[in-house]
Design an enzyme around this catalytic site. Structure first.
Site, short mmCIF file in Angstrom:
data_model
loop_
_atom_site.label_atom_id
_atom_site.label_comp_id
_atom_site.label_asym_id
_atom_site.label_seq_id
_atom_site.Cartn_x
_atom_site.Cartn_y
_atom_site.Cartn_z
N GLY A 164 0.81 -1.22 0.00
CA GLY A 164 0.00 0.00 0.00
C GLY A 164 0.84 1.26 0.00
N GLU A 200 13.15 -3.32 -7.51
CA GLU A 200 12.52 -3.45 -8.83
C GLU A 200 12.90 -2.26 -9.69
OE1 GLU A 200 8.29 -3.44 -8.06
OE2 GLU A 200 8.24 -5.62 -7.80
N GLU A 275 -3.68 -6.22 -7.65
CA GLU A 275 -3.27 -4.88 -8.08
C GLU A 275 -2.14 -4.97 -9.09
OE1 GLU A 275 -2.12 -2.35 -4.72
OE2 GLU A 275 -0.64 -1.41 -6.03
N ASN A 290 -4.71 -7.73 -2.47
CA ASN A 290 -5.40 -7.35 -1.25
C ASN A 290 -6.45 -8.41 -0.94
OD1 ASN A 290 -3.98 -4.85 -1.06
ND2 ASN A 290 -5.24 -4.13 -2.75
N ARG A 292 -9.02 -8.59 1.02
CA ARG A 292 -10.16 -8.06 1.79
C ARG A 292 -11.19 -7.46 0.81
NH1 ARG A 292 -6.05 -4.01 1.78
NH2 ARG A 292 -6.81 -2.28 0.51
N ARG A 336 -14.33 9.69 -2.80
CA ARG A 336 -14.26 9.52 -1.35
C ARG A 336 -14.47 10.88 -0.69
NH1 ARG A 336 -9.76 5.02 0.28
NH2 ARG A 336 -10.04 3.66 -1.54
#
Ligand code: MV4
Length: 449
Positions: A164, A200, A275, A290, A292, A336
């Protein structure tokens, strides 16, 4: 099917889960801290149990209190929502040990995906594309140098236990590598109790595109298309939409299959999100999974007509997934609404909501736990609601969002609504010309609105 579910969460997601349970004929148990005594999740659940004082660690994160609440109310299953304990393998394991169904994946799936180097190795073995980089953990600065010379700068150093956007460092030139490497390791150690890092190639100006997957206990996995979550600030998503403006049917098919392979590789169960970063050439790379339900799940619901919480509950109860063709309709956008002041660098705006009028009309959805008179507790996150609209085209969805934002009246606290209105008016946004860094340069004008 379950008779009773305990919801180990608060706010809009607790209400969201209660709604689906009611429609499925399942009884609900809310848990609440003393800061949430006047909350709607406490009011709307069939039963409510106080689990402790305001700090999360003493209430919503306190596993013994949650299990005690489930035991005294005879709840057979626990839905963790998002945040809090939703991605803690230990919570999934302890529920299992107490014969309570955790509505989510197994402890092993969670820990495999929680360790980012382990997850990446699993993806490589299962032919899911990943960003070129180190072969697992980079043990010392000599190895770091070798990897970076091979892949070329810029590179990104990431904590194995991060995710995240936490515990990352971009390095643009060899002379900065040593310092960044040791700082990243130190930060990883103190933040995650795990100093492991990996390296990376840094993908410049990507889109964040995530695929929603559903998996049952019988080995069936399907995908429900993508969400574009590129519009973020400091790794906090601000606006999400489905489909992604960059998507083509061919790319969706490819990314969908990669996401299904990712889920199958860890024997995934329930709803999950894979993702990816998508670069300028539309090459895509696995980032993380993720495990969830996500904040932005409604945009997928609005265009696919799936109730994702119902799918989570059915999967946990052992119901087999229906294999049907994916039908996607129209375009959905979520803004949001946070109690934050966009005029002052999005600082949290505490206080009581004095006036609260929500927008309505065709294809307008408001997921919120707020109401007029609601006092926002300072202990939790600042999101007070989500405005989700859908329409036949992206252009129409933007217009519908704009008028809905104007209809949304909140007084007493500052919110992100004026920021979203300016974003709807932004030409680059309207043309789908943005990436994960776009909001760093997007300027909010306090003198407008
Ligand atoms: C990256 C990247 C570019 N290249 N990895 C951020 C969240 C986490 N899920 C993965 N993230 C990124 N990983 C490679 N190899 C860009 C991001 C990224 C990002 C990085 C720096 C500043 C803001 C960002 C916003 C979104 C994604």
């Amino acid at each position: 099917m379950f008779n009773k579910i305990l919801i180990a969460n608060r706010g809009e997601i607790a209400l969201r889960i209660i709604r689906t349970c009611k429609e499925m004929g399942i009884k609900t148990v809310a848990v609440y801290s003393t800061a949430d005594n006047d909350s709607l999740h406490k009011k709307f659940a069939d039963e409510a149990v106080c689990i402790g004082p305001p700090p999360s660690k003493d209430s919503y994160l306190k596993i013994p209190s949650l299990l005690a609440a489930a035991e005294i109310t005879n709840a057979e299953a626990i839905h963790p929502g998002y945040g809090f304990l939703s991605e803690k393998a230990e919570f999934s394991r302890i529920c299992k040990e107490h014969d309570i169904t955790f509505i989510g994946p197994s402890p092993d799936s969670i820990s495999n995906m929680g360790n980012k180097t382990m997850a990446k190795e699993t993806m490589i073995r299962n032919e899911v594309p990943v960003v070129p980089g180190s072969d697992g953990v980079v043990e010392n600065i000599e190895d770091a140098r070798k990897v970076c010379e091979e892949i070329g700068y810029p590179v990104i150093i990431k904590a194995s236990s991060g995710g995240g956007g936490r515990g990352m460092r971009i390095v643009r030139a060899a002379e900065n590598l040593q310092k960044s490497y040791s700082m990243c390791k130190n930060e990883a150690e103190s933040a995650f109790d795990d100093p492991d890092v990996y390296i990376e190639k840094f993908v410049e100006d990507p889109h964040h595109v995530e695929i929603q997957v559903l998996a049952d206990q019988h080995g069936n996995v399907i995908h429900l298309g993508e969400r574009d979550c590129s519009l973020q600030r400091r790794h906090q998503k601000i606006l999400e939409e489905a489909p992604s403006p960059l998507m083509t049917p061919e790319l969706r098919e490819e990314m969908g299959q990669a996401a299904i392979n990712a889920a199958k590789s860890v024997d995934y169960e329930g709803a999950g999100t894979v993702e990816f970063l998508v670069d300028k050439n539309k090459d895509f790379y696995f980032m993380e999974m993720n495990t969830r339900i996500q904040v932005e799940h409604p945009v997928t619901e609005e265009i696919t007509n799936y109730d994702l919480v119902a799918e989570q509950i059915k999967a946990a109860a052992g119901v087999e997934l229906e294999q049907k063709e994916l039908k996607m309709r129209g375009h959905a956008i979520e803004c949001r609404i946070n109690a934050e002041d966009p005029e002052h660098n999005f600082r949290p705006s505490a206080g009581t909501i004095e006036v609260f009028h929500t927008p309505g009309g065709h294809s307008v959805r408001v997921d919120t736990h707020a109401y007029a008179g609601y006092k926002i507790p300072p202990h939790y996150d600042s999101m007070i609601g989500k405005l989700i609209v859908s329409a036949p085209t992206r252009e129409d969805a933007i217009k519908r969002m704009r008028r809905s934002l104007e209809e949304f009246i909140i007084e007493g606290v500052k919110t992100t609504i004026p920021y979203h209105i300016q974003l709807m008016d932004d030409e680059n946004f309207q043309q789908g010309k943005f990436n994960t860094h776009y909001l760093d340069t997007f300027k909010f004008n306090p003198d407008r609105n």
